[in-house]
Design a protein around this motif. Structure first.
Motif, PDB file in Angstrom:
ATOM      1  N   TYR A 368       0.833  -1.190   0.000  1.00 13.20           N
ATOM      2  CA  TYR A 368       0.000   0.000   0.000  1.00 13.20           C
ATOM      3  C   TYR A 368       0.876   1.250   0.000  1.00 13.20           C
ATOM      4  CZ  TYR A 368      -2.988   3.699   1.763  1.00 13.20           C
ATOM      5  OH  TYR A 368      -3.644   4.885   1.924  1.00 13.20           O
ATOM      6  N   VAL A 370       3.988   1.494  -1.034  1.00 14.93           N
ATOM      7  CA  VAL A 370       4.653   1.624  -2.330  1.00 14.93           C
ATOM      8  C   VAL A 370       3.714   2.343  -3.296  1.00 14.93           C
ATOM      9  CG1 VAL A 370       5.661   0.387  -4.279  1.00 14.93           C
ATOM     10  CG2 VAL A 370       6.030  -0.459  -1.962  1.00 14.93           C
ATOM     11  N   ALA A 371       2.464   1.881  -3.357  1.00 23.78           N
ATOM     12  CA  ALA A 371       1.486   2.493  -4.255  1.00 23.78           C
ATOM     13  C   ALA A 371       1.220   3.943  -3.857  1.00 23.78           C
ATOM     14  CB  ALA A 371       0.189   1.692  -4.233  1.00 23.78           C
ATOM     15  N   MET A 374       4.038   6.081  -4.946  1.00 30.42           N
ATOM     16  CA  MET A 374       4.076   6.159  -6.411  1.00 30.42           C
ATOM     17  C   MET A 374       2.998   7.101  -6.934  1.00 30.42           C
ATOM     18  SD  MET A 374       6.210   4.298  -8.282  1.00 30.42           S
ATOM     19  CE  MET A 374       5.342   4.038  -9.820  1.00 30.42           C
TER      20      MET A 374
END
Lengths: 413, 289
Positions: A368, A370-371, A374
């Motif tokens: 989560y 990481v997303a 990003m």
């Protein structure tokens, strides 16, 4: 006789048999390699190479690369604790002027702000000031602009950011940062990632144990029932396996809601409603449901290979039913347990969709974040470092799985 | 009475053993219920007339199916899902089957390492793959500084990504079909004068086709279910069915998602039946049964 032994055996066209065999073997090998090559090249080019690029992003100062070179040179001999000299201020001023012309100044300011909060506005105002100046001295302008410019901590950040590579993202990923005297722990409000990793491991571990407790007896039932009955019961396992992850997550989302069927049932029985959606409990239940077939099926396929005569022999030799099961049957299922649990644990570490939809803010796992970095914060370096940490952990477990089970022995369905 | 067989136990089983047996059956029954009931519960809810996610109390309706099959958001999503899954299935099945054929030749050099590389897209957390692909797609031609081709927000990008995620499943299923494949059948065919292509078509293909088809189904399902890569590298133009369901749950909760779920469950049942039939056929062909 002696001559025949020394002469090599020849094929019909006069070439030694050995050479011909080697040639045939080589062409067969080449053919095999030729068949694998397209996929191998595809995976290397569109998977391994992008991952190397991602790894590079996690250590690269991408926002400032080539944009603070003069400052970097001027700060090379700075002691790190005093206020830098005029040369350093002048170098920074020139770099900022150039960045302003190329419209890159805000990116630099944003990058420095991520390590030194509050720097953004000071950078913007000082950039505007020096943009109008033809020549120095710059030091006074900086210092009169804001007292922050006499803070060595800010200059340490500037020096670190002006390098091509940075350990910052990796250090942040383990809640560390560079202080005046080497590494120090990040302050409580910013130190979140070790907690996130611990939470990821905890959820993955609990889900793995639950799938084992629930899956083992069912695998045993399926493996010991007569085929016609086992095939029907198998539908209960295989239908969820083939149903879309989103469908199963939707189902749990509907079930766990405070007005959902589970709570209706609870109200009927105990006259109370429970908070289940957006909780750790909900996340773990939904993930256990989704992962159960993955743990169960490898155990089942190992159990299918255990001859029932083993337990019967133990029983006839006088072992009690539990003793016979525990000492004779259970040890033979251990490879299946290891394979199933490791697979589930590896897959759980990467969960994103299910916690995002049925979990609360305190139940989100590494993926989560990481997303989040990003797509929401747009901090690619931090996303890359967090992802790489997760990747390394997963790869170690994958290697263990490969050693233990052999990846080519993995069975599906 | 107590001498009669009880739950499949021999007549000499003790009381404790019988109690355990009963407990075991009840426990397994509950676990199987846990596995199947969440999926089944969604189905009646999708037929509810009210816009709350609850069981219909007499007011059955097909309005959420109407919404699902007529609303452009959902129909586009279904169309996108089919297009993307179709092309990635074809690509993944071709690449994966060829690789599996090569890998199962005896003495393939470095088999273990190559296999580990080919399977890795399945094991790496999909968020990492999606993030890596996002950067790669922004500049896929490695050498030019300025990107001339951009695969982000294109169908080609999503299809290639899904192909990548799906190939491990094809490699695994086809390799599994090929283990125990009798290489002497190829030699027999060749020694009787059949050219390699004929040997492949007449001997290999019929034997591996169940594995290839079930690999293709796995590939299809991988793409059909995938949402993270679509979130990262796709735009609203490539919005697939799982992507639409994801935002359906996140943004505006409407019972249409339960209708969509029911349709997808039907698809899953059809897939399950197909795979089971294929498995039986494969076992029969290979003489395992």
């Amino acid at each position: 006789m002696a001559v025949a032994e020394t002469l090599p055996s020849l094929t019909i066209d006069g070439v030694p048999l050995k050479v011909k065999l080697a040639r045939a073997e080589r062409s067969r090998k080449l053919k095999a390699v030729g068949l694998v090559l397209p996929l191998f090249a595809f995976v290397v080019l569109t998977f391994l190479y992008p991952i190397v690029v991602l790894a590079q992003k996690s250590i690269l100062n991408e926002e400032t690369i080539g944009r603070l070179t003069r400052t970097n040179e001027a700060l090379a001999n700075w002691d790190g604790v005093s206020v830098p000299d005029e040369a350093a201020f002048a170098a920074l001023a020139v770099d900022l002027k150039q960045a302003q012309e190329r419209r890159e100044a805000s990116e630099i300011a944003k990058r420095i702000n991520s390590e030194f909060s509050g720097a953004m506005s000071r950078f913007k105002s000082v950039t505007r000031k020096v943009a109008d100046m033809e020549s120095g001295p710059y030091k006074e302008v900086f210092l009169s602009s804001d007292e922050i410019w006499s803070d060595p901590a800010l200059w340490r950040v500037i020096r670190s950011v002006s390098n091509t590579y940075t350990p910052y993202y990796w250090l942040t990923a383990v809640d560390l940062r560079q202080g005046a005297e080497g590494l120090e722990r990040a302050p409580a409000g910013e130190a979140i990632f070790l907690d996130v990793y611990a939470r990821t491991f905890w959820i993955a571990g609990v889900v793995t144990v639950l799938t084992l407790i629930l899956g083992f007896p069912v695998a045993y039932l399926l493996a010991t029932q007569p085929a016609h009955r086992a095939n029907i019961l198998m539908i209960f396992v295989m239908l969820p396996f083939w149903t879309s992850l989103l469908v199963r997550t939707t189902a749990w989302f509907v079930l766990l809601r405070s007005e959902g069927p589970l709570n209706d049932l609870a109200e009927m029985i105990v006259n109370n409603r429970f908070e289940m959606i957006f909780t750790r409990f909900g996340t773990i239940v939904a993930m256990t449901h989704i992962q159960l077939p993955f743990t169960l099926l490898p155990i089942y396929s190992v159990m299918k290979t255990i001859p029932p005569s083993h337990v019967r022999a133990a029983r006839s030799l006088g072992a009690g039913p539990f003793h016979a099961f525990w000492k004779v049957y259970f040890p033979q299922t251990v490879p299946g347990i290891a394979a199933g649990c490791l697979l589930t644990f590896i897959l759980c570490l990467g969960y994103y969709i299910t916690p995002a939809l049925v979990g609360g803010p305190r139940d989100q796992m590494v993926s989560y974040y990481v997303a989040y970095y990003m797509n929401n914060v747009i901090n690619f370096g931090q996303a890359a470092a967090l992802g790489m940490m997760l990747l390394i952990i997963t790869m170690v477990l994958y290697w263990a799985y490969n050693r233990l089970v052999g990846i080519d022995k993995m069975k599906l369905g | 009475m107590d001498r009669l067989p009880f739950l499949g136990l021999p007549p000499y089983a003790s009381i404790q053993e019988r109690a355990w047996r009963l407990f075991f059956f009840v426990f397994c029954g509950l676990v199987l219920l846990f596995l199947i009931s969440p999926i089944l519960i969604v189905i009646p809810i999708s037929f509810n007339n009210s816009s709350f996610l609850s069981f219909p109390r007499g007011d059955w309706s097909l309005r959420w199916y109407e919404e699902f099959f007529l609303n452009e958001r959902w129909t586009t999503a279904v169309k996108n899902s089919i297009i993307i899954a179709f092309f990635s299935t074809i690509l993944a099945t071709t690449l994966g089957t060829l690789a599996a054929l090569g890998l199962s030749r005896p003495n393939f050099p470095g088999r273990a390492v190559v296999m580990a590389v080919l399977i890795s897209p399945m094991v790496v957390p999909v968020v990492i793959t999606a993030a890596a692909l996002y950067f790669f797609y922004a500049n896929p031609l490695i050498f030019p500084e300025e990107p001339t081709v951009i695969l982000n927000n294109t169908y080609a990008g999503v299809i290639l990504a899904h192909t990548l995620l799906a190939t491990p499943f094809v490699v695994i299923t086809v390799t599994a079909t090929l283990t125990g494949f009798d290489q002497s059948m190829i030699r027999a065919g060749a020694s009787l004068g059949a050219p390699p292509v004929t040997v492949f078509r007449k001997i290999m293909l019929p034997l591996i086709s169940p594995g290839v088809i079930s690999g293709a189904l796995f590939a299809f399902v991988t793409s059909w279910d995938e949402v993270v890569v679509v979130l990262f590298v796709g735009s609203t133009e490539q919005r697939t069915l799982p992507r639409q369901m994801f935002s359906g749950i996140r943004e505006m909760i409407s019972p249409t998602i339960t209708a969509a779920a029911t349709v997808l469950i039907t698809v899953a049942v059809l897939l399950l039946i197909t795979v089971e039939l294929l498995r039986r056929r494969s076992e029969r062909l290979r003489g395992l049964r």
